[in-house]
Design a protein around this motif. Structure first.
Motif, mmCIF file in Angstrom:
data_model
loop_
_atom_site.group_PDB
_atom_site.id
_atom_site.type_symbol
_atom_site.label_atom_id
_atom_site.label_comp_id
_atom_site.label_asym_id
_atom_site.label_seq_id
_atom_site.Cartn_x
_atom_site.Cartn_y
_atom_site.Cartn_z
ATOM 1 N N ILE A 4 0.863 -1.180 0.000
ATOM 2 C CA ILE A 4 0.000 0.000 0.000
ATOM 3 C C ILE A 4 0.902 1.233 0.000
ATOM 4 O O ILE A 4 1.718 1.412 0.895
ATOM 5 N N GLY A 5 0.750 2.054 -0.989
ATOM 6 C CA GLY A 5 1.551 3.264 -1.103
ATOM 7 C C GLY A 5 0.828 4.462 -0.494
ATOM 8 O O GLY A 5 -0.278 4.375 0.064
ATOM 9 N N PHE A 6 1.477 5.620 -0.609
ATOM 10 C CA PHE A 6 0.925 6.836 -0.031
ATOM 11 C C PHE A 6 -0.382 7.230 -0.712
ATOM 12 O O PHE A 6 -1.321 7.679 -0.054
ATOM 13 N N LEU A 7 -0.477 7.068 -2.030
ATOM 14 C CA LEU A 7 -1.678 7.436 -2.765
ATOM 15 C C LEU A 7 -2.882 6.624 -2.303
ATOM 16 O O LEU A 7 -3.978 7.170 -2.112
ATOM 17 N N GLU A 8 -2.691 5.311 -2.094
ATOM 18 C CA GLU A 8 -3.792 4.471 -1.628
ATOM 19 C C GLU A 8 -4.241 4.887 -0.230
ATOM 20 O O GLU A 8 -5.439 4.902 0.081
ATOM 21 N N LEU A 9 -3.290 5.199 0.635
ATOM 22 C CA LEU A 9 -3.649 5.657 1.984
ATOM 23 C C LEU A 9 -4.413 6.977 1.938
ATOM 24 O O LEU A 9 -5.376 7.184 2.713
ATOM 25 N N LEU A 10 -4.033 7.858 1.071
ATOM 26 C CA LEU A 10 -4.720 9.146 0.933
ATOM 27 C C LEU A 10 -6.152 8.940 0.461
ATOM 28 O O LEU A 10 -7.092 9.563 0.996
ATOM 29 N N ILE A 11 -6.362 8.050 -0.488
ATOM 30 C CA ILE A 11 -7.710 7.768 -0.992
ATOM 31 C C ILE A 11 -8.553 7.146 0.110
ATOM 32 O O ILE A 11 -9.730 7.514 0.297
#
Length: 151
Positions: A4-11
């Motif tokens: 899980i990358g930063f973009l997925e966590l932000l979403i």
């Protein structure tokens, strides 16, 4: 485990904020964090337990192999000593009248000794035997002293 990358966590954070609202989102995030931590600890504990069981089983197998090798070499040494000492034991008659009497100590009472020490003991006892060989007259120092005194 999960990538899980930063973009997925932000979403996920934005969706959680819209669904739960700003009042319940921190409590939900805390609860999710606690559950994830418990799951990680449980999985880690299970991995450690499995690893320790595997190591213990490997040690048991190695110990069993070493024990079998030791027993095999001990049996081989015992057979060698018995084969070497057998002629000495059969050629030397018993010093005691009672051949059915049990020895003072048995092999079970004494601690195990190296084969070389047992062989030396067997040879020494055969050489120190006071009983004459068949067909030889008894050679006793007491008899020599009596003969010298009577002359």
């Amino acid at each position: 485990m999960f990538d899980i990358g930063f973009l997925e966590l932000l979403i996920l954070g934005i969706v959680g904020l819209l669904v739960l609202g700003p009042e319940r989102l921190p409590k939900a995030a805390r609860t999710v964090g606690l559950w994830v931590g418990k799951i990680k600890r449980t999985v880690s504990g299970m991995q450690r337990e499995i690893s320790s069981q595997l190591e213990a089983e490997e040690l048991r197998q190695k110990l069993k192999e070493q024990q079998s090798k030791l027993d095999e070499s001990l049996d081989r040494a015992k057979r060698d000593v018995e084969s070497i000492a057998k002629p000495y034991a059969s050629s030397t008659p018993s010093r005691h009248g009672d051949e059915n009497a049990e020895p003072a100590s048995t092999a079970d009472d004494a601690p195990p000794r190296p084969a070389a020490a047992r062989l030396d003991d067997a040879l020494a006892s055969a050489q120190q035997s006071d009983d004459p060989a068949p067909g030889e007259p008894p050679a006793s120092p007491d008899v020599d002293k009596k003969d010298a005194a009577s002359r």
